[in-house]
Write a protein that holds these residues in place. Sequence first.
Motif, PDB file in Angstrom:
ATOM      1  N   ILE A 294     -16.897 -30.296 -34.623  1.00  0.00           N
ATOM      2  CA  ILE A 294     -15.541 -29.893 -35.015  1.00  0.00           C
ATOM      3  C   ILE A 294     -15.595 -28.971 -36.223  1.00  0.00           C
ATOM      4  O   ILE A 294     -14.895 -27.943 -36.289  1.00  0.00           O
ATOM      5  N   PRO A 400     -14.695 -31.285 -29.052  1.00  0.00           N
ATOM      6  CA  PRO A 400     -14.935 -30.040 -29.812  1.00  0.00           C
ATOM      7  C   PRO A 400     -15.145 -28.828 -28.899  1.00  0.00           C
ATOM      8  O   PRO A 400     -14.666 -27.721 -29.213  1.00  0.00           O
ATOM      9  N   ARG A 403     -11.839 -27.685 -27.589  1.00  0.00           N
ATOM     10  CA  ARG A 403     -11.077 -27.031 -28.662  1.00  0.00           C
ATOM     11  C   ARG A 403     -11.564 -25.605 -28.858  1.00  0.00           C
ATOM     12  O   ARG A 403     -10.763 -24.679 -29.071  1.00  0.00           O
TER      13      ARG A 403
END
Length: 416
Positions: A294, A400, A403
């Motif tokens: 992240i 992650p 994203r």
Amino acid sequence: MILNRYERMIARRYLLPEKGERFIFVVAGFSVGAVALGVAALIIVMSVMNGFRAELFDKIVGLNGHALVQGYEGRLGNWRQIADQAKKTPGVTSALPLIVQPLMASTNGRVEGVLVRGMRVEDLRANKTITSNVLSGDIRSITPGSNQVAIGSELAKMLGAFPGSEISLISPEGRSTVVGTVPRIVSFTVGAVFEAGVYDFDKSFVIMPIEDAQSFMMMGDEVGMIELQTDNPDRVGEIVAPLQNLVRGRGIIVDWRQMNSALFEALEVERVAMFVVLCIIILVAAFNIASSLIMLVRSKTRDIAILRTMGATRQAMTRVFMTVGLTIGTVGILAGVLLGAIFLFFRQSVVNFIQLVTGQNLWDPSVRFLSELPSKTDPIEVAAIVLVTLVLTFFATLFPARRAAATDPVQVLRYE
């Protein structure tokens, strides 16, 4: 996961960040360490638990067999018929007569409770648990009429006895007199000292020829029990079932699971509990991987946007960041397996070093049953640990990576 050439280049670039991004690399390093420690701890604990169970099983079964035909009141008459029939039973590999009797032993002013075990000489010589672990003396000196016995190493320490020492065995079943029964006391010479590896055995066993035991305990031609060995310990109940009718009224049959059920059930429960607890450690390590990814996605938002404008697809970005996360996890797994193997190889040296530094007895045989820290690594369990860690790592990289793939280049580059 198949990557294109430029995807591999990007993934490699993100795994080895530039000077200004060392913090991300440090976080990734902590993630690798966490995975390695979790995997190593799980392999070490499971191997030790497996070794503990295997060693206990081998030692206990090596001295008590897979099943025992025990006579009522410690006496089994017509035992040859039972032994012959047992040998003919499918699955039974041996049937050995035994006399096992709790008595008292005395020497040098010391008195200890012992377990006298009478065995045929040929059975004693064939018992690897004893003959392979003789510390001093000569087990071949234990012959009928020699008046010599073999004793456990812990019992030798408690009595202060050694090969050549005289010990007196005290039996409550002596001769009757006008004032009551006088205990029978007979002196024997210690011919050998052995270490079976199980503390309870080493602190109590006194082994002698079965003929001497029959004479000492005034049993005539009777024995106390018959030890049965089978070709499949897990099916011992089914194998010895045909003998139940033969021994009915004269004794009972108990197998190794009944004799040690509490111990082995406790070991199995502890084994499962430790596996679950240590899997939580690996889960925490997977969260560390997710956290580092992240942070990497946040720091590389502009790069991702530029790559998207140059034609990189969402799937490509997903593959890149999942590759980064899985690489971290794989490196951690390999390091954990190596660390676990090194620790298990030097396990007893590690225990001895910690005991030396702390001054504490970490492996007390009177508590742990065994003399040394055991280990037995199961390749299937190691493969399962690796697979579980890979699965947890895979799921930790999904969020992650998604994203990163969902980054909108228009929003990111609007003011560039």
